[in-house]
Design an enzyme around this catalytic site. Structure first.
Site, short mmCIF file in Angstrom:
data_model
loop_
_atom_site.label_atom_id
_atom_site.label_comp_id
_atom_site.label_asym_id
_atom_site.label_seq_id
_atom_site.Cartn_x
_atom_site.Cartn_y
_atom_site.Cartn_z
N MET A 206 -8.58 46.77 68.06
CA MET A 206 -7.37 46.99 68.86
C MET A 206 -7.28 48.38 69.45
SD MET A 206 -6.49 44.06 68.98
CE MET A 206 -5.07 44.12 70.04
N GLU B 139 -2.19 39.08 84.22
CA GLU B 139 -1.45 39.58 85.40
C GLU B 139 -2.04 39.04 86.70
OE1 GLU B 139 1.25 41.25 84.82
OE2 GLU B 139 0.85 41.53 82.70
N GLU C 219 -6.42 41.26 85.80
CA GLU C 219 -7.06 42.19 84.86
C GLU C 219 -7.88 41.42 83.82
OE1 GLU C 219 -4.41 44.92 82.92
OE2 GLU C 219 -6.08 45.87 81.81
N TYR D 289 -23.39 38.49 73.37
CA TYR D 289 -22.34 37.53 73.73
C TYR D 289 -21.36 38.09 74.76
CZ TYR D 289 -23.86 35.03 69.52
OH TYR D 289 -24.60 34.37 68.57
N ALA E 128 -18.96 48.93 75.99
CA ALA E 128 -18.24 48.05 76.93
C ALA E 128 -18.53 48.47 78.38
CB ALA E 128 -16.74 48.11 76.64
N ILE F 102 -21.79 47.18 79.67
CA ILE F 102 -21.75 45.74 80.01
C ILE F 102 -21.11 45.54 81.39
CG2 ILE F 102 -20.68 43.52 79.39
CD1 ILE F 102 -20.86 44.59 76.43
N TYR F 103 -19.99 46.24 81.63
CA TYR F 103 -19.28 46.04 82.90
C TYR F 103 -20.13 46.50 84.08
CZ TYR F 103 -15.50 45.65 79.51
OH TYR F 103 -14.74 45.28 78.42
C1 LIG Z 1 -11.62 45.72 79.61
C2 LIG Z 1 -11.73 45.70 78.13
O1 LIG Z 1 -11.47 44.69 77.50
S1 LIG Z 1 -12.24 47.14 77.36
C3 LIG Z 1 -12.26 46.71 75.64
C4 LIG Z 1 -13.44 45.90 75.24
N1 LIG Z 1 -13.23 45.41 73.89
C5 LIG Z 1 -13.46 46.17 72.80
O2 LIG Z 1 -13.95 47.29 72.87
C6 LIG Z 1 -13.02 45.57 71.49
C7 LIG Z 1 -14.00 45.86 70.37
N2 LIG Z 1 -15.39 45.67 70.80
C8 LIG Z 1 -15.89 44.47 71.16
O3 LIG Z 1 -15.21 43.45 71.20
C9 LIG Z 1 -17.38 44.43 71.46
O4 LIG Z 1 -18.00 45.50 70.81
C10 LIG Z 1 -17.70 44.50 72.97
C11 LIG Z 1 -16.93 43.42 73.73
C12 LIG Z 1 -17.35 45.87 73.56
C13 LIG Z 1 -19.22 44.28 73.13
O5 LIG Z 1 -19.55 43.04 72.55
P1 LIG Z 1 -21.06 42.70 72.08
O6 LIG Z 1 -21.15 41.22 71.95
O7 LIG Z 1 -21.37 43.53 70.91
O8 LIG Z 1 -21.88 43.20 73.35
P2 LIG Z 1 -23.31 42.69 73.82
O9 LIG Z 1 -24.15 42.44 72.60
O10 LIG Z 1 -23.16 41.56 74.81
O11 LIG Z 1 -23.86 43.91 74.68
C14 LIG Z 1 -23.92 45.18 74.17
C15 LIG Z 1 -24.67 46.02 75.21
O12 LIG Z 1 -24.28 47.37 75.04
C16 LIG Z 1 -25.44 48.15 74.80
N3 LIG Z 1 -25.02 49.23 73.94
C17 LIG Z 1 -24.80 49.22 72.62
N4 LIG Z 1 -24.35 50.42 72.21
C18 LIG Z 1 -24.27 51.20 73.32
C19 LIG Z 1 -23.88 52.55 73.57
N5 LIG Z 1 -23.46 53.33 72.59
N6 LIG Z 1 -23.92 53.02 74.84
C20 LIG Z 1 -24.33 52.24 75.87
N7 LIG Z 1 -24.73 50.93 75.69
C21 LIG Z 1 -24.70 50.44 74.43
C22 LIG Z 1 -26.46 47.19 74.21
O13 LIG Z 1 -27.78 47.65 74.35
C23 LIG Z 1 -26.16 45.94 75.05
O14 LIG Z 1 -26.69 46.10 76.33
P3 LIG Z 1 -27.98 45.26 76.86
O15 LIG Z 1 -27.58 43.81 76.76
O16 LIG Z 1 -28.16 45.72 78.27
O17 LIG Z 1 -29.10 45.63 75.93
#
Ligand SMILES: CC(=O)SCCNC(=O)CCNC(=O)[C@H](O)C(C)(C)COP(=O)(O)OP(=O)(O)OC[C@H]1O[C@@H](n2cnc3c(N)ncnc32)[C@H](O)[C@@H]1OP(=O)(O)O
Length: 176
Positions: free
Chosen positions: A28, A74, A83, A97, A129, A132-133
């Site tokens: 959160m 929204e 958003e 994932y 995050a 990924i974006y």
């Molecule tokens: C708009 C928003 O919602 S912002 C808030 C996002 N939500 C959160 O942060 C809530 C808590 N966190 C989460 O839910 C999760 O950690 C998430 C959604 C951010 C990521 O989910 P995951 O399933 O772990 O991500 P996923 O495995 O698909 O990808 C991780 C990627 O980040 C990369 N990564 C991991 N750590 C890092 C880091 N420190 N810096 C840069 N990239 C990184 C990985 O290599 C991977 O990239 P790749 O596929 O190109 O190799």
């Protein structure tokens, strides 16, 4: 086992899964929210908002397993924007994932809802995050300096966005 990731509509039966996510500060904090959510409050919110046309709330699933929560919030009919936000259950993070779920949600926003623009706000320190974006095509639009108070200090937010036209171009390019 083969992976079959899907986004399906949030149902009342999913509230215990949300309760588990929404009371986890590690999750959160990155939603700029307090990890403080009772089951009663969740039920009340669900009853009040589940048919709100401004939101689409999804559970990311693989078969019968729930992996995360994804929302388009929204939704603006006139301006055609919304958003995006995502949580992957900490038990399932690091498996790719979120990248796949983000692509599914982006596709829903542009191919189903015909939105013009999808935006999000991410904590500047949330590098995972942001990575990924960027990979999916979101671009930074601007910063919200010291906008969020988390764990005793102010954090900067970054607003990122993706336009429908760029999404079409991107997917056309991938298919070539
Ligand atoms: C708009 C928003 O919602 S912002 C808030 C996002 N939500 C959160 O942060 C809530 C808590 N966190 C989460 O839910 C999760 O950690 C998430 C959604 C951010 C990521 O989910 P995951 O399933 O772990 O991500 P996923 O495995 O698909 O990808 C991780 C990627 O980040 C990369 N990564 C991991 N750590 C890092 C880091 N420190 N810096 C840069 N990239 C990184 C990985 O290599 C991977 O990239 P790749 O596929 O190109 O190799």
């Amino acid at each position: 086992m083969t992976l079959n990731l899907r986004l399906r509509t949030l149902e009342k039966d999913d509230l215990s899964f949300l309760h588990h996510l929404f009371n986890n500060p590690d999750v959160m904090n990155y939603w700029f929210s307090e990890a403080y959510m009772s089951m009663e409050k969740l039920k009340e919110n669900y009853d009040k908002n589940h048919d709100n046309p401004r939101n689409r709330e999804f559970i990311l699933t693989n078969g019968n397993e729930s992996l995360g929560f994804i929302g388009l919030f929204e939704i603006e009919q006139r301006h055609r924007n919304a958003e995006f936000a995502i949580i992957i259950d900490p038990n399932h993070q690091g498996n790719g994932y979120a990248s796949k779920a983000t692509k599914l949600a982006v596709n829903y926003a542009f191919s189903v809802l015909n939105l013009h623009k999808l935006y999000l706000v991410v904590d500047k320190v949330n590098e995972k995050a942001s990575h990924i974006y960027e990979k999916v095509g979101f671009k930074a639009e601007g910063e919200m300096i010291e906008h969020f108070f988390i764990n005793g200090e102010y954090h900067d937010g970054v607003m990122m966005s993706l336009f429908q036209r760029d999404y079409w171009d991107y997917w056309k390019m991938l298919k070539q």
